[in-house]
Design a protein around this motif. Structure first.
Motif, short mmCIF file in Angstrom:
data_model
loop_
_atom_site.label_atom_id
_atom_site.label_comp_id
_atom_site.label_asym_id
_atom_site.label_seq_id
_atom_site.Cartn_x
_atom_site.Cartn_y
_atom_site.Cartn_z
N UNK A 89 0.79 -1.36 0.05
CA UNK A 89 0.17 0.35 -0.09
C UNK A 89 0.84 1.48 0.01
N UNK A 90 0.23 2.23 -0.61
CA UNK A 90 1.03 3.48 -0.51
C UNK A 90 0.49 4.39 0.68
N UNK A 91 0.98 3.96 1.73
CA UNK A 91 0.24 4.08 3.14
C UNK A 91 0.00 3.07 4.04
N UNK A 92 -1.08 3.04 4.69
CA UNK A 92 -1.43 2.02 5.56
C UNK A 92 -2.82 2.11 5.85
N UNK A 93 -3.32 0.85 6.42
CA UNK A 93 -4.85 1.19 7.02
C UNK A 93 -4.68 0.75 8.64
N UNK A 94 -5.26 1.96 9.36
CA UNK A 94 -5.07 1.98 10.64
C UNK A 94 -6.44 1.77 11.39
N UNK A 95 -6.36 1.74 12.90
CA UNK A 95 -7.52 1.68 13.74
C UNK A 95 -8.69 2.52 13.25
N UNK A 96 -8.39 3.87 12.85
CA UNK A 96 -9.45 4.72 12.38
C UNK A 96 -9.98 4.17 11.22
N UNK A 97 -9.27 3.84 10.27
CA UNK A 97 -9.93 3.11 8.95
C UNK A 97 -10.89 1.93 9.43
N UNK A 98 -10.43 0.98 10.39
CA UNK A 98 -11.18 0.04 10.67
C UNK A 98 -12.60 0.55 11.25
N UNK A 99 -12.69 1.65 12.20
CA UNK A 99 -13.76 2.05 12.98
C UNK A 99 -14.65 2.76 11.83
N UNK A 100 -14.07 3.11 10.95
CA UNK A 100 -14.88 4.28 9.90
C UNK A 100 -15.60 3.24 9.23
N UNK A 101 -14.80 1.92 8.54
CA UNK A 101 -15.48 1.19 7.81
C UNK A 101 -16.58 0.41 8.48
N UNK A 102 -16.56 0.12 9.95
CA UNK A 102 -17.46 -0.58 10.57
C UNK A 102 -18.75 0.39 10.67
N UNK A 103 -18.35 1.63 11.04
CA UNK A 103 -19.46 2.56 10.99
C UNK A 103 -20.31 2.48 9.70
N UNK A 104 -19.82 2.48 8.47
CA UNK A 104 -20.50 2.53 7.14
C UNK A 104 -21.35 1.24 7.25
#
Length: 212
Positions: A89-104
């Motif tokens: 990845x050009x970057x990374x997936x972090x905790x905030x991304x997981x939380x937002x994905x679950x919220x969606x």
């Protein structure tokens, strides 16, 4: 420091246990978050006087977490990210991304409940632990891909990274075949077909010279 646990703490113990931990861990984490009490005589008496109520409240929270867990456990979230041809990845997936994905997906999860050893740095299907209660953990799937089509393949069980590697290897093998040299030849020896081509070319030149 000796402390009395007010809830289950992984690798330490469960509610009511008296354990010894490093002073910094107790002062900076366990005591401020009311996960434990200092294990002095006064606190031991207070805990024992309230043990039944604390255990009942903990059991109720655990039951609620178990109900919520049936809705969250196994949920798959798709995260589209830019990545190299090797899947980095050009970057990374972090905790905030997981939380937002679950919220969606309609699941409100606190970032403190998401347990990630390290950020995700490659495409693929990744297991992420979510602690809904000290005694209730579930696992969700983070489907990290470069496109919706790629995410769909991964969701179906296709290992996109392995597929990319196999295609690359096949391409290398094809190139190797196209440029293959007879392995039976001695070092510096010219292949027979090249000798024939050379002989034909020499004969042709000779005929042209004679005719001239």
């Amino acid at each position: 420091m000796d402390i009395i646990l007010l809830q289950r703490i992984e690798k330490l113990g469960t509610i009511g246990d008296v354990v010894t931990v490093k002073d910094g861990y107790a002062r900076n984490f366990l005591l401020p978050q009311k996960k434990a009490l200092r294990a002095n005589e006064a606190n031991k008496k207070v805990f024992e006087a309230n043990r039944e109520r604390l255990e009942k409240e903990n059991a109720e929270r655990r039951t609620e977490a178990e109900k919520a867990g049936t809705k969250v456990d196994g949920v798959e979230i798709v995260l589209i990210r830019a990545a190299s041809n090797t899947g980095q990845l050009y970057g990374s997936v972090n905790v905030r991304d997981i939380v937002n994905g679950l919220a969606d997906k309609g699941h409100e999860i606190d970032k403190k409940q998401v347990i990630m050893g390290n950020p995700i740095k490659t495409i693929g299907m990744h297991d992420v632990r979510v602690d809904l209660h000290p005694e209730v953990s579930v696992t969700i799937k983070a489907n990290v891909a470069r496109s919706d089509d790629e995410a769909e393949l991964q969701s179906q069980g296709v290992d996109v990274l392995a597929q990319m590697f196999e295609e690359e290897q096949a391409e290398i093998e094809e190139m190797a075949k196209a440029n293959a040299v007879d392995p039976t030849l001695e070092p510096g020896e010219i292949p027979a077909d090249m000798l024939e081509d050379t002989a034909d070319a020499d004969a042709s030149d000779s005929e042209e010279t004679t005719e001239g």
